[in-house]
Scaffold this motif. Structure first.
Motif, mmCIF file in Angstrom:
data_model
loop_
_atom_site.group_PDB
_atom_site.id
_atom_site.type_symbol
_atom_site.label_atom_id
_atom_site.label_comp_id
_atom_site.label_asym_id
_atom_site.label_seq_id
_atom_site.Cartn_x
_atom_site.Cartn_y
_atom_site.Cartn_z
ATOM 1 N N LEU A 18 0.826 -1.199 0.000
ATOM 2 C CA LEU A 18 0.000 0.000 0.000
ATOM 3 C C LEU A 18 0.865 1.255 0.000
ATOM 4 O O LEU A 18 0.528 2.252 -0.646
ATOM 5 N N ASN A 19 1.995 1.220 0.734
ATOM 6 C CA ASN A 19 2.916 2.349 0.716
ATOM 7 C C ASN A 19 3.447 2.589 -0.687
ATOM 8 O O ASN A 19 3.581 3.739 -1.128
ATOM 9 N N GLU A 20 3.750 1.505 -1.414
ATOM 10 C CA GLU A 20 4.248 1.639 -2.774
ATOM 11 C C GLU A 20 3.200 2.280 -3.684
ATOM 12 O O GLU A 20 3.532 2.992 -4.633
ATOM 13 N N LEU A 21 1.937 2.024 -3.388
ATOM 14 C CA LEU A 21 0.854 2.651 -4.153
ATOM 15 C C LEU A 21 0.655 4.110 -3.757
ATOM 16 O O LEU A 21 -0.114 4.830 -4.394
ATOM 17 N N GLY A 22 1.336 4.535 -2.688
ATOM 18 C CA GLY A 22 1.231 5.919 -2.248
ATOM 19 C C GLY A 22 0.278 6.142 -1.093
ATOM 20 O O GLY A 22 -0.123 7.277 -0.826
ATOM 21 N N PHE A 23 -0.077 5.083 -0.357
ATOM 22 C CA PHE A 23 -1.032 5.198 0.743
ATOM 23 C C PHE A 23 -0.387 4.785 2.068
ATOM 24 O O PHE A 23 0.415 3.856 2.115
ATOM 25 N N ASP A 24 -0.754 5.496 3.109
ATOM 26 C CA ASP A 24 -0.414 5.093 4.471
ATOM 27 C C ASP A 24 -1.599 4.364 5.076
ATOM 28 O O ASP A 24 -2.759 4.707 4.807
ATOM 29 N N PRO B 56 -7.393 -3.332 5.653
ATOM 30 C CA PRO B 56 -7.082 -1.931 5.987
ATOM 31 C C PRO B 56 -8.369 -1.199 6.361
ATOM 32 O O PRO B 56 -9.394 -1.346 5.694
ATOM 33 N N LYS B 57 -8.300 -0.417 7.419
ATOM 34 C CA LYS B 57 -9.495 0.285 7.893
ATOM 35 C C LYS B 57 -9.454 1.763 7.538
ATOM 36 O O LYS B 57 -10.446 2.336 7.101
ATOM 37 N N VAL B 58 -8.315 2.395 7.740
ATOM 38 C CA VAL B 58 -8.157 3.811 7.402
ATOM 39 C C VAL B 58 -6.903 3.954 6.554
ATOM 40 O O VAL B 58 -5.793 3.695 7.033
ATOM 41 N N VAL B 59 -7.073 4.300 5.291
ATOM 42 C CA VAL B 59 -5.933 4.520 4.404
ATOM 43 C C VAL B 59 -5.900 5.986 4.016
ATOM 44 O O VAL B 59 -6.928 6.625 3.833
ATOM 45 N N ASP B 60 -4.694 6.527 3.908
ATOM 46 C CA ASP B 60 -4.532 7.955 3.642
ATOM 47 C C ASP B 60 -3.547 8.137 2.490
ATOM 48 O O ASP B 60 -2.390 7.700 2.598
ATOM 49 N N PRO B 61 -3.964 8.724 1.358
ATOM 50 C CA PRO B 61 -3.041 8.913 0.237
ATOM 51 C C PRO B 61 -1.973 9.942 0.545
ATOM 52 O O PRO B 61 -2.123 10.771 1.441
ATOM 53 N N GLY B 62 -0.879 9.876 -0.187
ATOM 54 C CA GLY B 62 0.188 10.862 -0.027
ATOM 55 C C GLY B 62 1.356 10.382 0.802
ATOM 56 O O GLY B 62 2.044 11.188 1.429
#
Length: 436
Positions: free
Chosen positions: A259-265, A284-290
């Protein structure tokens, strides 16, 4: 100019006098050229114009009072949620002509610098690979909006702006007139957005094909389904379950790294028992882009696109490996910014600085340096690659924030026939509408 009597503006913060002094007593189509900014224009169901406001540029769209109020508030809410979208400036009501007749209300937004409407992208590139990158960016935008509970209602390339992002594109919502925000979207709402997107994108690509703006081997319908596939793949990766045995905890870290590689935390995730077979399910419950944007911002203070951040982080890692492999990452990032990034940007001639964003410029310079090194059989320093990059690459770009406002008829006819092989057309659109 004189402020129009009865004019009503709703805005967050202080309303600048320059906004009040714009010629609101005139229909947008009649605004004088001295207040208008030259930016890409195209097909729209509304009349839109760009105008100067102090040291920046705004987009003004004539629409109904209800639509202006809804979209202004929706864009403000999306902005607070960190959604990739244009920023609202004001909604304008009470417009009246000098003879007292009512004029259409307007929505004012901040122009997104270095952004391109999709037709402008194809007028420059016309490649099938460019289309795929554009579609992937559109799919990522829709996933990000759906994750925060935004139902778009009118998904299309026309309602999106694109910025270069280190070989890819970053997409931004530009029209929230039909949008709704919910605590969470139902499957039906998401599927309806997908249906609308599939139909609109296929139609837009057919229109481009008619104008000779994309490769002949592109299948508009198949490409619109590619958008659906890209969306579904991202949605599953971000929200789906991963099954694993209790002794396979490494799968949790693998999923998070992916997910980090896709740009999400991943801020939160759920782990629960799957069934009697003893397997566990990770969701995953809460994902945050950037992810990469935040990391680069923390290290350097640079605010860039996600893929640009990924590329610059790689440059910082290479700089650190060369100068101080065991040193502190934050120190290396600071030194790279001070000794590499800023001096190179400062060497760009002033008249060329509107060609590309600084981070995109650095990305393309790194690519150019790599090609030179391959040709010459040895490593070429960035500073040595800079002169040829400026002359052979940067000068070939048009200023992406500045285009003609009223193209001559022969240019419009040329655009309708398709962009020539010898170079891009510097105008997009029709005389009575605008992109923003």
């Amino acid at each position: 100019m004189t402020t129009v009597p009865g004019l009503s503006l709703t805005a967050s913060g202080t309303i600048p006098q320059e906004l009040l002094d714009l010629p609101w007593q005139l229909p947008l189509q009649e605004w004088p050229e001295d207040v208008l900014a030259a930016l890409p224009r195209g097909i729209s169901r509304h009349i839109v114009r760009f105008a100067y406001l102090g040291g920046s540029v705004i987009a003004i769209k004539e629409t109904s009072e209800r639509a202006a109020r809804h979209e202004y508030r929706m864009l403000r809410r999306l902005g607070r949620l960190g959604a990739p979208c244009v920023k609202p400036v004001a909604e304008v009501n009470g417009r009246a002509a000098e003879d007292g007749s009512e004029l259409t209300p307007a929505l004012v937004t901040r122009h997104l610098r270095f952004s391109l409407p999709y037709r402008a992208v194809f007028n420059q590139m016309m490649r099938k690979e460019t289309l795929h990158r554009l579609i992937d960016a559109q799919a990522l935008l829709m996933v990000e909006l759906h994750l925060i509970g935004f139902y778009w209602g009118d998904v299309s390339l026309s309602n999106t702006l694109f910025r270069r992002d280190a070989g890819k594109f970053a997409a931004y919502l530009v029209d929230a007139e039909t949008g709704e925000l919910h605590p969470e979207l139902s499957t039906g709402q998401r599927e309806y957005d997908l249906d609308v997107a599939q139909v609109n994108i296929a139609g837009e690509l057919m229109d481009l094909m008619e104008g000779g703006m994309i490769d002949e081997d592109v299948d508009p319908v198949a490409t619109s389904y590619q958008f659906i596939d890209a969306y579904r793949g991202l949605w599953q990766e971000l929200t789906g379950d991963t099954a694993f045995d209790p002794d396979q905890q490494w799968l949790v870290e693998e999923r998070i790294r992916r997910l980090n590689e896709l740009g999400f935390d991943v801020e939160e995730y759920d782990i629960r028992s799957a069934s009697a077979d003893g397997k566990l399910l990770l969701r995953p419950k809460v994902v945050d882009p950037g992810h990469h944007q935040r990391r680069l911002m923390n290290l350097t203070g640079l605010d860039v696109q996600e893929n640009q951040a990924r590329r610059l982080l790689g440059a910082i890692d290479a700089y650190r490996a060369q100068h101080d492999p065991h040193g502190d990452e934050a120190v290396a990032a600071h030194m790279w910014t001070q000794q590499v990034f800023q001096p190179i940007i400062a060497q760009i001639p002033r008249e060329l600085r509107d060609k590309l964003e600084p981070a995109e410029l650095m990305h393309q310079l790194i690519d150019h340096r790599w090609k030179l090194s391959e040709q010459q059989g040895h490593d070429v320093a960035l500073t040595d690659a800079l002169p040829s990059f400026i002359d052979e690459v940067l000068r070939t770009y048009r200023d992406e924030a500045t285009l003609m406002i009223d193209p001559p008829t022969d240019v419009i006819e040329q655009m309708e026939r398709g962009a020539p092989e010898s170079g891009p057309i510097d105008v997009v659109g029709e005389d009575d509408s605008a992109w923003y």
